[in-house]
Every structure is written in C-alpha cells, then in structure tokens.
Design a protein around this motif. Sequence first.
Motif, mmCIF file in Angstrom:
data_model
loop_
_atom_site.group_PDB
_atom_site.id
_atom_site.type_symbol
_atom_site.label_atom_id
_atom_site.label_comp_id
_atom_site.label_asym_id
_atom_site.label_seq_id
_atom_site.Cartn_x
_atom_site.Cartn_y
_atom_site.Cartn_z
ATOM 1 N N PRO A 116 0.579 -12.359 40.221
ATOM 2 C CA PRO A 116 1.486 -11.551 39.405
ATOM 3 C C PRO A 116 2.948 -11.839 39.718
ATOM 4 O O PRO A 116 3.305 -12.201 40.832
ATOM 5 N N ASP A 117 3.757 -11.661 38.702
ATOM 6 C CA ASP A 117 5.201 -11.749 38.864
ATOM 7 C C ASP A 117 5.678 -10.352 39.249
ATOM 8 O O ASP A 117 5.833 -9.474 38.400
ATOM 9 N N ASP A 118 5.898 -10.131 40.534
ATOM 10 C CA ASP A 118 6.230 -8.799 41.040
ATOM 11 C C ASP A 118 7.544 -8.265 40.477
ATOM 12 O O ASP A 118 7.720 -7.058 40.359
ATOM 13 N N GLY A 119 8.465 -9.135 40.130
ATOM 14 C CA GLY A 119 9.759 -8.689 39.618
ATOM 15 C C GLY A 119 9.770 -8.428 38.122
ATOM 16 O O GLY A 119 10.768 -7.950 37.583
ATOM 17 N N ALA A 120 8.697 -8.726 37.428
ATOM 18 C CA ALA A 120 8.667 -8.565 35.974
ATOM 19 C C ALA A 120 8.366 -7.125 35.582
ATOM 20 O O ALA A 120 7.602 -6.439 36.263
ATOM 21 N N PRO A 121 8.958 -6.663 34.478
ATOM 22 C CA PRO A 121 8.649 -5.310 34.022
ATOM 23 C C PRO A 121 7.192 -5.175 33.551
ATOM 24 O O PRO A 121 6.599 -4.117 33.644
ATOM 25 N N GLN A 122 6.610 -6.270 33.068
ATOM 26 C CA GLN A 122 5.201 -6.261 32.673
ATOM 27 C C GLN A 122 4.374 -6.652 33.886
ATOM 28 O O GLN A 122 4.595 -7.697 34.471
ATOM 29 N N LYS A 123 3.402 -5.852 34.219
ATOM 30 C CA LYS A 123 2.603 -6.107 35.418
ATOM 31 C C LYS A 123 1.446 -7.074 35.168
ATOM 32 O O LYS A 123 0.822 -7.522 36.109
ATOM 33 N N GLY A 124 1.161 -7.404 33.933
ATOM 34 C CA GLY A 124 0.029 -8.273 33.637
ATOM 35 C C GLY A 124 0.399 -9.721 33.403
ATOM 36 O O GLY A 124 -0.352 -10.463 32.788
ATOM 37 N N VAL A 125 1.576 -10.150 33.880
ATOM 38 C CA VAL A 125 2.023 -11.530 33.707
ATOM 39 C C VAL A 125 1.836 -12.266 35.030
ATOM 40 O O VAL A 125 2.236 -11.780 36.089
ATOM 41 N N PHE A 126 1.230 -13.443 34.961
ATOM 42 C CA PHE A 126 0.925 -14.236 36.155
ATOM 43 C C PHE A 126 1.545 -15.623 36.028
ATOM 44 O O PHE A 126 1.641 -16.170 34.941
ATOM 45 N N TRP A 127 1.939 -16.183 37.157
ATOM 46 C CA TRP A 127 2.539 -17.515 37.206
ATOM 47 C C TRP A 127 1.812 -18.369 38.235
ATOM 48 O O TRP A 127 1.294 -17.855 39.232
#
Length: 132
Positions: A116-127
Amino acid sequence: MHFMGYRYLLLMVSLSPITYLQHTHPALPHYDSSEWGWLRGALGTMDRDYGILNKVFHNITDTHVAHHLFSNMPHYHAMEATKAIKPILGEFYQFDDTPIYKALWRETKECLYVEPDDGAPQKGVFWYRNKF
C-alpha cells in the motif's frame, strides 16, 4: 517435437515477456476491491516500443492501452485509436521507451511485490516495491 509444437513454443516464449512488460512497471498502480474500477484497471497497463517487433506482433506491444480500453476493436485500428486517445488521456497514458532488454531486467529487479501507498488518501492503492 512436431513443427507446430515448435511454433507454439516460440509464440509462448515471445508473448510471455511482452505480457509481463505490458502489466509490470514501477509507475503502474494496483488496486484492491475498494479502489479498483474498470477504467483504473484498463489504464493500469504500459505501452512500449519494441522497435521492429512492433510490426511483427501487429502492434500489440505499443497499443496495449487502447486494447484495454477498446478490447473488441480489431487490431488493425489500434494505432489510429492510440493516436486519438493519447491527447485525451494526457498524464494517464503510460508509455515507456526503455529498450526491451533493459526494461525486462529493471522490472524483474524492481517490481518484486506490491504494497500500500501509506501516504495516499486512498488506502486501496498499491505500488511495486523491490526491498523486503
């Protein structure tokens, strides 16, 4: 092995890295069910320049984004569609002109898993990440 078996083997050996590279790149996000949608899924792919192989593979290599958006479109319209969608998609159109052998090496080293992208407002986005 029968002649057709060799042709099939050659096809699989060549299409596997192409498919891998179309869907694997550090700039491509991945989504869980809370964030995924058809358009996000369709745009989560990468067009690449394979040089002369673009023609050999009927442009499946450099028109893959259009293929995801218009999957029923005949491949012989893919170049035209790609030219039309690039200005519309703007920053959402993904293209990488890294030479294929370098891209395959880079993606194999750098795209080991997603988190997960911890800094993103959306919690379901992965990199993609490359270090444990």
